[in-house]
Design a protein around this motif. Sequence first.
Motif, mmCIF file in Angstrom:
data_model
loop_
_atom_site.group_PDB
_atom_site.id
_atom_site.type_symbol
_atom_site.label_atom_id
_atom_site.label_comp_id
_atom_site.label_asym_id
_atom_site.label_seq_id
_atom_site.Cartn_x
_atom_site.Cartn_y
_atom_site.Cartn_z
ATOM 1 N N UNK A 73 0.834 -1.194 0.000
ATOM 2 C CA UNK A 73 0.000 0.000 0.000
ATOM 3 C C UNK A 73 0.876 1.255 0.000
ATOM 4 N N UNK A 74 1.926 1.221 0.833
ATOM 5 C CA UNK A 74 2.778 2.402 0.952
ATOM 6 C C UNK A 74 3.494 2.689 -0.368
ATOM 7 N N UNK A 75 4.037 1.646 -0.967
ATOM 8 C CA UNK A 75 4.847 1.824 -2.166
ATOM 9 C C UNK A 75 3.980 2.146 -3.389
ATOM 10 N N UNK A 76 2.876 1.423 -3.530
ATOM 11 C CA UNK A 76 1.968 1.703 -4.653
ATOM 12 C C UNK A 76 1.362 3.103 -4.523
ATOM 13 N N UNK A 77 0.887 3.413 -3.320
ATOM 14 C CA UNK A 77 0.220 4.698 -3.106
ATOM 15 C C UNK A 77 1.173 5.852 -3.356
ATOM 16 N N UNK A 78 2.399 5.694 -2.873
ATOM 17 C CA UNK A 78 3.384 6.758 -3.058
ATOM 18 C C UNK A 78 3.686 6.955 -4.541
#
Length: 591
Positions: free
Chosen positions: A137-142
């Motif tokens: 979530x963190x990497x995709x969202x960023x």
Amino acid sequence: MLPHRHIELRLQQAVRAVLPEADFSAVLVRPCPDPKFGDYQSNALMALARARKLNPRQLASDVLAKLDVSEICEQVEIAGAGFLNFRLKNSALAQALQAATRGEHLFFDKAAQPRTVVIDFSSPNVAKPMHVGHIRSTILGDCLARTLRLLGHRVITDNHIGDWGLQFGLLIVGWKKHLKREALQADPLGEMERLYKLVFAASQADAKVLDEARQELVELQRREPEHLGIWQEMRDLSLSQFSTIYHRLGVKFDHTYGESHYHARLEFLVQDLIAEGIARESEGAIVVFFEDVPPLKEHPLIIRKSDGGFNYATTDLATLEFRLDSWKPDEIVYVTDGRQQLHFQQVFTVFHKWRQANSELRTQNSGLKLAHAWFGSILGEDGKPFKTRSGETVKLADLLDEAEERALKIVSEKNPDLPEAQRREIARVVGLGAVKYADLLPNRQSDYVFSWDKMLALQGNTAPYLQYAYTRIKSIFRRGEFHEPEIAKVGDSRSSSLRIEKLAAPEEIALAKHLLNFGLTLEAVAEEYRPNFLCNYLFELAGKFTAFYENCPVLKAEPAVRDSRLALCDLTARVLKQGLETLGIETVEQM
Ligand code: ARG
């Protein structure tokens, strides 16, 4: 103007001449899937023809008769059922590259109509360590935030942390009875996790403990100072741990409101939904039934439980209301794993009902797009959910440490002579890049197998391969003893221009044309929330660069050819760097 945009505008004009009433927003030009047929393609005429029961090839030839792109394209061709295929003239290609060397663009346009987009991502839970599930979530969202910002949209990132709810009853019981201060200091999330597990197990075995936890929760919800104080401390400690990880990953949030922010609003919201006739009482609970929405028929949504407690979805509805009010977004994107699909379908459906019922909401947010960009799981090499050897869930911080250690070993073997500090810096960039890229490369909806060897390989579709490709280009400049000002001169049309006569080799042209597709790729990422498009674009770019470099001498070429080839090298490096940066991945000059 970038060539594909030029073609698109002319095509829209031609369509307008033939079908004055048509909607041109869908008349788009995309890279041609097979370069055999051309560089760009449009399939828009087929849909227009279908909607009007026209013969698509006839419509295509009528539009073609009104279309003039002769300055930049060879003869346009009608193909198949009514596709239009465009092939760029070399002169137009040269012009586009020249503009890029002058710094006018890097093969993408800022959006003509910027949107306001809220991205809800990462969102870990307080008092629990962030685990690999949150990493995606963190990497995709960023990456989505970076892409949309690069394209000129107004992006608001909100980390919707789980900082309210049942677990705090158990945690407060644990905190009061079993807290070890030293342990909390050494490893706050570890200690809170221990407390949680301890009291959770006790509550399963003994109903008295469960009652106690419920009581503590009620006190917290009543905002008793002692309870609020413990809660605040847990929240602060967790946030500071999370922020260490975000800092390491280079991820920033505009807001971290969290679930607690909405607590006071929930009862009003429930009353509102009852008043609008969207929710009703059922067996003591307040429920939204979806009789009229076939896929959700079997899945009513409880927004207030019979004991008076609210659910995850109730908070999400309040959050939605708050975001609309505060930021007036055109789009809200939620990045979570696929197991939350039903949840978001329910929330979005309730919201749409609510908007229909409530005239204020309706007029304010008529074009609002709600999207759930969901993703699959990370699996171990045994194909089961990714765990440590002892069967624990893998903690994100440990994972990042291991990535850097492994990268350091590889870097040290390759470059034993580099000073240690430099090796460590390269290892940091390569290790983190590898983990991020492994997460972004697969289609987000499929599960992927976590493999250190694969993600750290210098060959294949990996971050280290792309980072290495970047350093190879940089080394051309170093070997040629070019320094920054001279490189700038190479790109300056007044001193040395990039002329296509000098870019005649097929590998050069293929590379140049691929550069031109950078912006279309970014737009596709933003449109479908799929960073893998950008990963694959960059991998192809590196491949086309290799083919070019193997077939076209750069430093040994005669001066004019050399300069234009150097400019091509420089543009490739810039796109690689910008592309990796958009994925949230850093580069080094040497590795
Ligand atoms: N805290 C949740 C979890 O860890 C994710 C929240 C996602 N965002 C939202 N608005 N529901 O699963």
